[in-house]
Write a protein that holds these residues in place. Structure first.
Motif, PDB file in Angstrom:
ATOM      1  N   TYR A 167       1.705   6.681  -6.917  1.00 17.79           N
ATOM      2  CA  TYR A 167       0.751   7.738  -7.279  1.00 17.79           C
ATOM      3  C   TYR A 167       1.389   9.119  -7.160  1.00 17.79           C
TER       4      TYR A 167
ATOM      5  N   VAL B 193       1.320  -1.635 -13.769  1.00 19.43           N
ATOM      6  CA  VAL B 193       1.870  -2.553 -12.769  1.00 19.43           C
ATOM      7  C   VAL B 193       2.290  -3.821 -13.504  1.00 19.43           C
TER       8      VAL B 193
ATOM      9  N   LEU C  42       2.216   1.707  -3.455  1.00 17.88           N
ATOM     10  CA  LEU C  42       1.188   2.305  -4.324  1.00 17.88           C
ATOM     11  C   LEU C  42       1.080   3.811  -4.090  1.00 17.88           C
ATOM     12  N   GLU C  43       1.098   4.236  -2.844  1.00 12.11           N
ATOM     13  CA  GLU C  43       1.052   5.664  -2.529  1.00 12.11           C
ATOM     14  C   GLU C  43       2.227   6.391  -3.167  1.00 12.11           C
TER      15      GLU C  43
ATOM     16  N   ASP D 139      -4.755  -1.474  -7.576  1.00 17.75           N
ATOM     17  CA  ASP D 139      -5.112  -0.826  -6.313  1.00 17.75           C
ATOM     18  C   ASP D 139      -6.447  -1.369  -5.796  1.00 17.75           C
TER      19      ASP D 139
ATOM     20  N   ILE E  81       6.002  -1.058 -10.382  1.00 14.57           N
ATOM     21  CA  ILE E  81       5.017  -0.053 -10.773  1.00 14.57           C
ATOM     22  C   ILE E  81       5.758   1.096 -11.425  1.00 14.57           C
TER      23      ILE E  81
ATOM     24  N   ILE F 296      -2.746   0.516 -12.847  1.00 15.03           N
ATOM     25  CA  ILE F 296      -2.544   0.764 -11.428  1.00 15.03           C
ATOM     26  C   ILE F 296      -3.875   0.830 -10.675  1.00 15.03           C
ATOM     27  N   GLU F 297      -4.935   1.354 -11.312  1.00 12.89           N
ATOM     28  CA  GLU F 297      -6.233   1.441 -10.650  1.00 12.89           C
ATOM     29  C   GLU F 297      -6.809   0.050 -10.389  1.00 12.89           C
TER      30      GLU F 297
ATOM     31  N   GLU G 184       0.828  -1.206   0.000  1.00  8.02           N
ATOM     32  CA  GLU G 184       0.000   0.000   0.000  1.00  8.02           C
ATOM     33  C   GLU G 184       0.864   1.258   0.000  1.00  8.02           C
TER      34      GLU G 184
END
Length: 122
Positions: A51, A74, A47-48, A110, A69, A106-107, A44
């Motif tokens: 972004y 990804v 991922l942050e 996520d 990523i 990525i969405e 997580e």
């Protein structure tokens, strides 16, 4: 990318069934992250970072499978593909590589991670 989470209530095990072509992503989530909340938090955070810094490649190397990523893509790939083979007929094995690597947006990724957290940790 489609996925389904499955729980074996007798054994207390969790499984991921991913759409064709994305099986290695399901395996990565199941085997490299599983029920380990610390590893899930690490993903997580990655991922942050992805972004907030989309121009940078973000990598999480696992025991057998690596997550990468870059931008809005990804990629999940078995580590064995990174090793150079000293075999002259290497190209004969290229069809099998498609089962060892997969990409998604990525969405979608996520969404899968958030769903896994909810499914495993409620």
């Amino acid at each position: 990318m489609e996925f389904e989470f499955i729980r074996n209530t007798l054994m207390g095990e969790y499984y991921v069934k991913a759409s064709m072509g994305h099986e290695v992503i399901g395996r990565w989530l199941q085997e490299e992250v599983g029920k380990d909340s610390a590893k899930l938090e690490r993903v997580e955070r990655l991922l942050e970072s992805a972004y907030s810094l989309p121009h940078k490649e973000h990598i999480l190397v696992g025991k057998e499978i690596t997550l990468s990523i870059c931008g809005d893509e990804v990629t999940v790939e078995e580590n064995v593909l990174k090793q150079e083979l000293d075999y002259q007929g290497e190209e004969a094995f290229s069809p099998y590589n498609s089962e060892s690597t997969a990409s998604c947006g990525i969405e979608d990724f996520d969404s899968m991670i958030k769903g896994w957290r909810e499914f495993v940790f409620g």
